[in-house]
Enzyme design. Structure first.
Site, PDB file in Angstrom:
ATOM      1  CG  ASP A 195       7.146   2.131  -8.473  1.00 13.53           C
ATOM      2  OD1 ASP A 195       5.963   2.231  -8.129  1.00 13.53           O
ATOM      3  OD2 ASP A 195       8.022   1.574  -7.795  1.00 13.53           O
ATOM      4  CG  ASN A 203      -2.387   5.421   0.714  1.00 14.59           C
ATOM      5  OD1 ASN A 203      -3.462   5.221   0.167  1.00 14.59           O
ATOM      6  ND2 ASN A 203      -2.087   4.909   1.910  1.00 14.59           N
ATOM      7  CG  ASP A 212      -8.204   2.304  -4.131  1.00 18.72           C
ATOM      8  OD1 ASP A 212      -7.018   1.970  -3.984  1.00 18.72           O
ATOM      9  OD2 ASP A 212      -9.139   1.883  -3.423  1.00 18.72           O
ATOM     10  CD  GLU A 239       3.938   1.896  -5.036  1.00 23.79           C
ATOM     11  OE1 GLU A 239       4.954   2.275  -4.439  1.00 23.79           O
ATOM     12  OE2 GLU A 239       3.112   1.090  -4.540  1.00 23.79           O
TER      13      GLU A 239
END
Length: 336
Positions: A195, A203, A212, A239
């Site tokens: 992860d 984000n 992204d 993620e």
């Protein structure tokens, strides 16, 4: 240019008579042969253009029935219809002509109406067969194109739209295949679940586009850390990534996981909103299925072990590798 008809008869008078009758009926493209040898020479050169063969039964050397039989064994010309020309009304001879592959027959002396009718009937049948073959060819081509399209769609449906790597669906299929292979060959199968640490704050700070790009950069790092064709890096969701490593020992997968962790950290992707590090980091959980392991006996238990190890890595401060120590059948909290 019209229909091309081949007349085969050793008797020049019969050939000329047939030619005259056919031209009178509107067939202008007539070629003629006086022997079996000449027939095969013509068919070798012009066979694909010939629409019909009028073949005399009685000829010196190889007779018409033998010629017909051999024509039907030649791939390029076997579908040309053959009408046998005979002065015999012997039923056994007629049976032999049809057995050799003839489509019909006409008898000498010629009845013009009958000759035209039989030729017309055979040519109409040929047209229908040609159309059917064309449709079959078109259908084969269409099916091939459809299969190619389906293959492309299948491939696309197995790839993550953002990173271009295998998605969860592809992961599920791949790990099932490798699980069966490992059982069959009695080899190890290792799994890494990982992860990106504190990705939501990333984000929120950098926005969707930059997030992204971060996913793509991490994916490339993971891909570059493994290099075997059987190794699979997949986007598991959000993620989270999963890495399937066939024929990889417990010690081996731990080393690979640590390499991944280190490679992501040293790539120095800025992450100012993380309380783990000022750069992007990852947490990883690993597990290995090996023969005699009573803890991991199914794909679900392998994923569960790696997932629990990942949870432990995140719960222990992140940016580290944790694993299920399957050799001792207990969970360990070692930091690599």
């Amino acid at each position: 240019m019209g229909r091309k008809i081949l007349i085969v008869d050793d008797c020049i008078d019969s050939r000329m008579l047939l030619e005259r009758l056919l031209k009178k009926a509107g067939f202008a493209n007539i070629i003629m042969a006086d022997s079996a040898e000449r027939t095969f020479e013509i068919l070798h050169i012009e066979g694909k253009e010939v629409d019909l063969i009028l073949l005399d039964v009685i000829m010196p050397g190889m007779d018409g029935i033998e010629v017909c039989g051999q024509i039907k064994e030649i791939e390029d010309v076997k579908d040309i219809p053959v009408i046998m020309v005979t002065g015999l009304s012997n039923v056994k001879v007629l049976e032999q002509t049809f057995k050799a592959g003839a489509s019909d027959y006409v008898t000498k002396p010629f009845n013009t109406v009958e000759l035209h009718a039989r030729i017309g009937s055979v040519l109409r049948l040929k047209d229908e067969m040609d159309k059917r073959k064309q449709r079959e060819t078109e259908l084969v081509v269409a099916n091939e194109k459809l299969q190619e399209l389906n293959d492309v769609l299948e491939q696309l449906s197995s790839l993550d739209g953002l990173t271009g790597i295998p998605n969860r669906r592809r992961f599920d299929n791949h790990i099932e295949t490798e699980w069966k292979r490992a059982l069959r060959n009695q080899t190890n199968l290792s799994l890494i679940m990982l992860d990106i640490d504190k990705f939501k704050p990333y984000n929120d700070t950098y926005g969707h586009l930059e997030s992204d790009e971060c996913l793509k950069k991490v994916e490339k790092i993971l891909q570059n850390t493994v290099n075997r064709a059987t190794d699979l890096v997949a986007r598991y969701g959000g993620e989270e990534f999963a890495v399937v490593l066939p024929e990889t020992s417990f010690e081996g997968v731990v080393k690979i996981a640590e390499m991944m962790r280190r490679n992501v950290e040293i790539s120095q992707i800025p992450h100012t909103s993380s309380n783990v590090s000022d750069v992007v980091t990852i947490s990883l959980g690993v597990a290995t299925m090996f023969q005699g392991n009573e803890q991991i006996t199914s794909i679900d238990s392998l994923i569960d072990c790696a997932d629990k190890a990942l949870y432990e890595a995140k719960n222990s401060g992140r940016n580290q590798v944790k694993y299920m120590d399957s050799h001792k059948q207990r969970k360990c909290n070692h930091e690599i």
